[in-house]
Write an enzyme that holds these catalytic residues in place. Structure first.
Site, PDB file in Angstrom:
ATOM      1  N   ARG A   1     -41.683  59.184 -39.768  1.00 43.86           N
ATOM      2  CA  ARG A   1     -42.594  58.042 -39.649  1.00 43.86           C
ATOM      3  C   ARG A   1     -42.218  57.190 -38.434  1.00 43.86           C
ATOM      4  O   ARG A   1     -41.534  56.188 -38.544  1.00 43.86           O
ATOM      5  CB  ARG A   1     -42.588  57.230 -40.943  1.00 43.86           C
ATOM      6  CG  ARG A   1     -43.109  58.063 -42.105  1.00 43.86           C
ATOM      7  CD  ARG A   1     -43.220  57.312 -43.373  1.00 43.86           C
ATOM      8  NE  ARG A   1     -44.176  56.227 -43.333  1.00 43.86           N
ATOM      9  CZ  ARG A   1     -44.327  55.367 -44.332  1.00 43.86           C
ATOM     10  NH1 ARG A   1     -43.587  55.471 -45.408  1.00 43.86           N
ATOM     11  NH2 ARG A   1     -45.212  54.396 -44.244  1.00 43.86           N
TER      12      ARG A   1
ATOM     13  N   CYS B   1     -38.670  59.097 -44.103  1.00 45.60           N
ATOM     14  CA  CYS B   1     -38.621  58.904 -45.554  1.00 45.60           C
ATOM     15  C   CYS B   1     -39.149  60.157 -46.224  1.00 45.60           C
ATOM     16  O   CYS B   1     -39.482  61.125 -45.552  1.00 45.60           O
ATOM     17  CB  CYS B   1     -39.391  57.658 -45.972  1.00 45.60           C
ATOM     18  SG  CYS B   1     -41.145  57.838 -45.799  1.00 45.60           S
TER      19      CYS B   1
ATOM     20  N   ASP C   1     -52.623  57.821 -49.874  1.00 45.69           N
ATOM     21  CA  ASP C   1     -51.845  57.248 -50.985  1.00 45.69           C
ATOM     22  C   ASP C   1     -52.405  57.623 -52.359  1.00 45.69           C
ATOM     23  O   ASP C   1     -51.803  57.258 -53.378  1.00 45.69           O
ATOM     24  CB  ASP C   1     -51.769  55.715 -50.847  1.00 45.69           C
ATOM     25  CG  ASP C   1     -50.892  55.289 -49.686  1.00 45.69           C
ATOM     26  OD1 ASP C   1     -50.171  56.140 -49.139  1.00 45.69           O
ATOM     27  OD2 ASP C   1     -50.945  54.096 -49.317  1.00 45.69           O
TER      28      ASP C   1
ATOM     29  N   LYS D   1     -50.006  45.709 -53.135  1.00 50.00           N
ATOM     30  CA  LYS D   1     -48.678  45.758 -52.495  1.00 50.00           C
ATOM     31  C   LYS D   1     -48.813  45.874 -50.977  1.00 50.00           C
ATOM     32  O   LYS D   1     -48.163  45.153 -50.224  1.00 50.00           O
ATOM     33  CB  LYS D   1     -47.887  46.967 -53.009  1.00 50.00           C
ATOM     34  CG  LYS D   1     -46.658  47.304 -52.158  1.00 50.00           C
ATOM     35  CD  LYS D   1     -45.959  48.564 -52.614  1.00 50.00           C
ATOM     36  CE  LYS D   1     -46.491  49.862 -52.056  1.00 50.00           C
ATOM     37  NZ  LYS D   1     -45.960  50.256 -50.735  1.00 50.00           N
ATOM     38  N   ASN D   2     -49.676  46.799 -50.531  1.00 49.64           N
ATOM     39  CA  ASN D   2     -49.731  47.069 -49.093  1.00 49.64           C
ATOM     40  C   ASN D   2     -50.448  45.974 -48.318  1.00 49.64           C
ATOM     41  O   ASN D   2     -50.316  45.897 -47.093  1.00 49.64           O
ATOM     42  CB  ASN D   2     -50.365  48.446 -48.830  1.00 49.64           C
ATOM     43  CG  ASN D   2     -49.391  49.563 -49.189  1.00 49.64           C
ATOM     44  OD1 ASN D   2     -48.212  49.303 -49.429  1.00 49.64           O
ATOM     45  ND2 ASN D   2     -49.887  50.787 -49.245  1.00 49.64           N
TER      46      ASN D   2
ATOM     47  N   ARG E   1     -41.312  50.515 -57.059  1.00 48.13           N
ATOM     48  CA  ARG E   1     -41.593  49.966 -55.723  1.00 48.13           C
ATOM     49  C   ARG E   1     -43.050  49.536 -55.604  1.00 48.13           C
ATOM     50  O   ARG E   1     -43.360  48.617 -54.849  1.00 48.13           O
ATOM     51  CB  ARG E   1     -41.336  51.038 -54.645  1.00 48.13           C
ATOM     52  CG  ARG E   1     -39.897  51.440 -54.526  1.00 48.13           C
ATOM     53  CD  ARG E   1     -39.709  52.376 -53.370  1.00 48.13           C
ATOM     54  NE  ARG E   1     -40.092  51.667 -52.133  1.00 48.13           N
ATOM     55  CZ  ARG E   1     -39.889  52.141 -50.924  1.00 48.13           C
ATOM     56  NH1 ARG E   1     -39.318  53.308 -50.765  1.00 48.13           N
ATOM     57  NH2 ARG E   1     -40.255  51.454 -49.866  1.00 48.13           N
TER      58      ARG E   1
HETATM   59  C1  EPZ Z   1     -49.189  52.338 -44.448  1.00 51.99           C
HETATM   60  O1  EPZ Z   1     -48.007  52.845 -43.848  1.00 51.99           O
HETATM   61  C2  EPZ Z   1     -48.901  52.221 -45.929  1.00 51.99           C
HETATM   62  N1  EPZ Z   1     -47.752  51.365 -46.135  1.00 51.99           N
HETATM   63  C3  EPZ Z   1     -48.646  53.602 -46.521  1.00 51.99           C
HETATM   64  O2  EPZ Z   1     -48.528  53.448 -47.914  1.00 51.99           O
HETATM   65  C4  EPZ Z   1     -49.847  54.511 -46.216  1.00 51.99           C
HETATM   66  O3  EPZ Z   1     -49.565  55.814 -46.688  1.00 51.99           O
HETATM   67  C5  EPZ Z   1     -50.122  54.541 -44.717  1.00 51.99           C
HETATM   68  O4  EPZ Z   1     -50.306  53.177 -44.227  1.00 51.99           O
HETATM   69  C6  EPZ Z   1     -51.374  55.333 -44.368  1.00 51.99           C
HETATM   70  O5  EPZ Z   1     -52.473  54.808 -45.018  1.00 51.99           O
HETATM   71  C7  EPZ Z   1     -47.906  50.046 -46.201  1.00 51.99           C
HETATM   72  O6  EPZ Z   1     -48.988  49.508 -46.026  1.00 51.99           O
HETATM   73  C8  EPZ Z   1     -46.706  49.241 -46.527  1.00 51.99           C
HETATM   74  P1  EPZ Z   1     -49.392  54.430 -40.535  1.00 51.99           P
HETATM   75  P2  EPZ Z   1     -47.869  52.847 -42.251  1.00 51.99           P
HETATM   76  O7  EPZ Z   1     -48.633  53.797 -39.424  1.00 51.99           O
HETATM   77  O8  EPZ Z   1     -48.652  51.738 -41.683  1.00 51.99           O
HETATM   78  C9  EPZ Z   1     -48.407  58.011 -37.587  1.00 51.99           C
HETATM   79  C10 EPZ Z   1     -47.551  53.777 -50.037  1.00 51.99           C
HETATM   80  O9  EPZ Z   1     -47.411  54.805 -50.739  1.00 51.99           O
HETATM   81  N2  EPZ Z   1     -47.774  56.982 -36.756  1.00 51.99           N
HETATM   82  O10 EPZ Z   1     -50.817  54.038 -40.701  1.00 51.99           O
HETATM   83  O11 EPZ Z   1     -46.430  52.920 -41.940  1.00 51.99           O
HETATM   84  C11 EPZ Z   1     -47.688  58.206 -38.911  1.00 51.99           C
HETATM   85  O12 EPZ Z   1     -46.601  59.063 -38.788  1.00 51.99           O
HETATM   86  C12 EPZ Z   1     -47.280  53.808 -48.550  1.00 51.99           C
HETATM   87  O13 EPZ Z   1     -47.885  52.688 -50.510  1.00 51.99           O
HETATM   88  C13 EPZ Z   1     -47.342  57.306 -35.494  1.00 51.99           C
HETATM   89  O14 EPZ Z   1     -47.489  58.440 -35.024  1.00 51.99           O
HETATM   90  O15 EPZ Z   1     -48.584  54.204 -41.887  1.00 51.99           O
HETATM   91  C14 EPZ Z   1     -48.805  58.749 -39.777  1.00 51.99           C
HETATM   92  O16 EPZ Z   1     -48.988  60.120 -39.514  1.00 51.99           O
HETATM   93  C15 EPZ Z   1     -46.609  55.058 -48.092  1.00 51.99           C
HETATM   94  N3  EPZ Z   1     -46.744  56.331 -34.750  1.00 51.99           N
HETATM   95  C16 EPZ Z   1     -50.033  58.003 -39.267  1.00 51.99           C
HETATM   96  O17 EPZ Z   1     -49.680  57.542 -37.957  1.00 51.99           O
HETATM   97  C17 EPZ Z   1     -46.607  55.060 -35.197  1.00 51.99           C
HETATM   98  O18 EPZ Z   1     -46.063  54.215 -34.463  1.00 51.99           O
HETATM   99  C18 EPZ Z   1     -50.429  56.800 -40.109  1.00 51.99           C
HETATM  100  O19 EPZ Z   1     -49.286  56.000 -40.379  1.00 51.99           O
HETATM  101  C19 EPZ Z   1     -47.051  54.747 -36.488  1.00 51.99           C
HETATM  102  C20 EPZ Z   1     -47.635  55.722 -37.253  1.00 51.99           C
END
Ligand code: EPZ
Length: 448
Positions: free
Chosen positions: A121, A116, A322, A22-23, A414
């Site tokens: 996020r 969420c 995850d 999915k991701n 989802r």
């Molecule tokens: C991806 O989300 C995945 N989603 C998430 O999977 C997964 O938990 C996450 O990566 C971490 O591995 C998809 O791929 C669709 P991040 P993403 O930006 O990219 C902070 C699932 O269950 N951050 O890597 O949105 C953020 O708050 C989902 O399948 C900032 O500070 O996550 C977090 O602490 C849920 N500023 C960390 O970075 C930003 O602009 C990592 O988030 C972006 C993120």
């Protein structure tokens, strides 16, 4: 809304094929906005998040057609640039369209995603990355409006994508995708190293992009004028595979997984093996080089009881956030005290209260949870709160005694395709019912 009625205590046996990821699929689908030539994506799972992304792409002029697990896409009308709140609010990953649409159409208007269930996020790193490529970004009425500079193209530069919790996966996908069509060379420092980023880079390169270093913290993208079509098969879903491994381990069962991305699951498998779970590749013996390390066949078997372990979630190749909830369900039945520390999403603990309703002993202190193993979990009505938390409740229910009713299984839909049928095919007893059907049958009440 549907519920799952789960009878615990069944052993699992048999074989499951791991679906496409999915991701990986979500940013790959968004990347079809980078070309006006046809794209074919194979092994795309049938999930509500994927349907939402296809709906969004449809609104953005990308015709799409599904035939089984293959989706044909073609961006025929490139005039629309607005990703509306209606869709973005259903799925944060809609933010993936920002970079591709900006780079190809010169402008993008994408509703700002909200928080969420797993916490705040932000998307500041996405925006910072695109600004470093010359994009002009402003906020208007809850929308992000991004425009390319007056020259008409983004301009390559060095971009640092590190934040307080490491890099950003979708932020890296956004900036990398946008940079493929930028003028000059972009270097992303502190890029996310997740396998889904490597899959995206592989597809973009097959479309004519020039990306090197994907999978490492430094990714270099030499911009090109345009990208062509592609036929690409998505990598298997490491989180789905890890979830099935936990289900086997929690029920003391032995199962086979095919199309299993073992190479992307090193840290999770390290923790499973520390618990005493055996993960044995059956296609190529240990010490030989498999043809494709992301598509393996292996057996998972779990002698009882499991040993307690310590887990800290980290960016890849560390332990994936995850899988944190699913491993917590597993550790509820270990013979001693385990510790889980969440370092990516500090608030991702909504499953704790629900697991406690099933008899788990978990004490949370900030970003750390101490799990004291119990001899048994017992069925209870529980509430799914987000995708992976819901999967952890299913695992706990399968390992527990008696009947568990998991409410709000739309969260599971989802990210897991027909979970009840797939786990049912290897021996689990999971029945999907609508809330009204459930009430009519009088098994109990849906309210807790
Ligand atoms: C991806 O989300 C995945 N989603 C998430 O999977 C997964 O938990 C996450 O990566 C971490 O591995 C998809 O791929 C669709 P991040 P993403 O930006 O990219 C902070 C699932 O269950 N951050 O890597 O949105 C953020 O708050 C989902 O399948 C900032 O500070 O996550 C977090 O602490 C849920 N500023 C960390 O970075 C930003 O602009 C990592 O988030 C972006 C993120």
């Amino acid at each position: 809304m549907d519920v799952f009625v789960i009878e615990g205590g069944r052993k699992l046996s048999g074989s499951l094929r791991v679906n496409g990821s999915k991701n990986a699929a979500l940013p790959l689908l968004a990347a079809t906005l980078l070309t006006n030539e046809p794209v074919t994506l194979r092994d795309v799972p049938e999930l509500s998040d994927i349907r939402n992304m296809l709906r969004l792409l449809g609104e953005l002029g990308v015709e799409n057609d599904r035939d089984g697990s293959t989706i044909s896409l073609h961006a025929k009308d490139e005039s629309e640039i607005h990703a509306r709140y209606d869709i973005v609010r259903t799925m944060r990953a809609s933010i993936c369209v920002l970079g591709p649409m900006l780079a190809r159409r010169g402008m993008a208007r994408v509703s700002m995603p909200g928080g969420c269930a797993i916490g705040q996020r932000p998307v500041d790193l996405h925006l910072r990355g695109l600004e470093a490529l010359g994009a002009k970004i402003e906020l208007d009425g809850g929308d992000i409006i991004a425009k390319v500079p007056q020259s008409g193209r983004l301009i390559g530069d060095t971009v640092f994508l590190g934040g307080p919790f490491g890099s950003t996966v979708l932020g890296t996908a956004n900036v990398m995708s946008a940079a493929t069509l930028a003028q000059g060379t972009t270097v992303i420092e502190c890029a996310a190293c997740e396998p889904e980023i490597v899959d995206l880079a592989n597809m973009l390169n097959a479309m004519g992009a020039k990306i090197t270093g994907a999978g490492s913290p430094r990714v270099t993208i030499q911009g090109v004028e345009s990208l062509g079509g592609v036929d690409h098969t998505i990598i298997p879903d490491r989180i789905e595979a890890g979830t099935y491994m936990c289900a086997a381990a929690a029920t003391g069962s032995s199962i086979e997984l095919t199309n299993c991305p073992l190479d992307a699951l090193m840290s999770a498998n390290d923790r499973l093996e520390a618990m005493g779970v055996h993960i044995d590749p059956t296609d190529y013996p240990r010490g030989t080089s498999p043809e494709d390390p992301l598509r393996r066949t292996c057996t998972i078997s779990a002698p009882e009881p499991l040993r307690p372990v310590q887990i800290t979630t980290q960016p890849h190749p560390g332990f994936p956030t995850d899988l944190q909830a699913q491993f917590m369900a597993l550790l509820c039945l270990a013979s001693g005290n385990s510790v889980i520390t969440e370092k990516i999403f500090p608030e991702r603990f909504l499953h704790v209260a629900e697991l406690t309703r099933m008899g788990a002993q978990i004490h949370r202190h900030g970003t750390t949870a101490v799990i004291s193993g119990v001899r048994r979990l017992t069925g209870a009505p529980v509430m799914a709160s987000d995708l992976r938390a819901s999967a952890s409740l299913v695992i706990a229910a399968m390992a527990g005694e008696g009947t568990t009713v998991v409410n709000r299984v739309y969260h599971i839909d989802r990210g897991y395709e027909r979970l009840e049928e797939r786990l049912g095919s290897i021996g689990a007893s999971i029945t999907r019912m609508s809330e009204s059907e459930f009430s009519e049958r009088g098994i109990g009440t849906l309210t807790q």
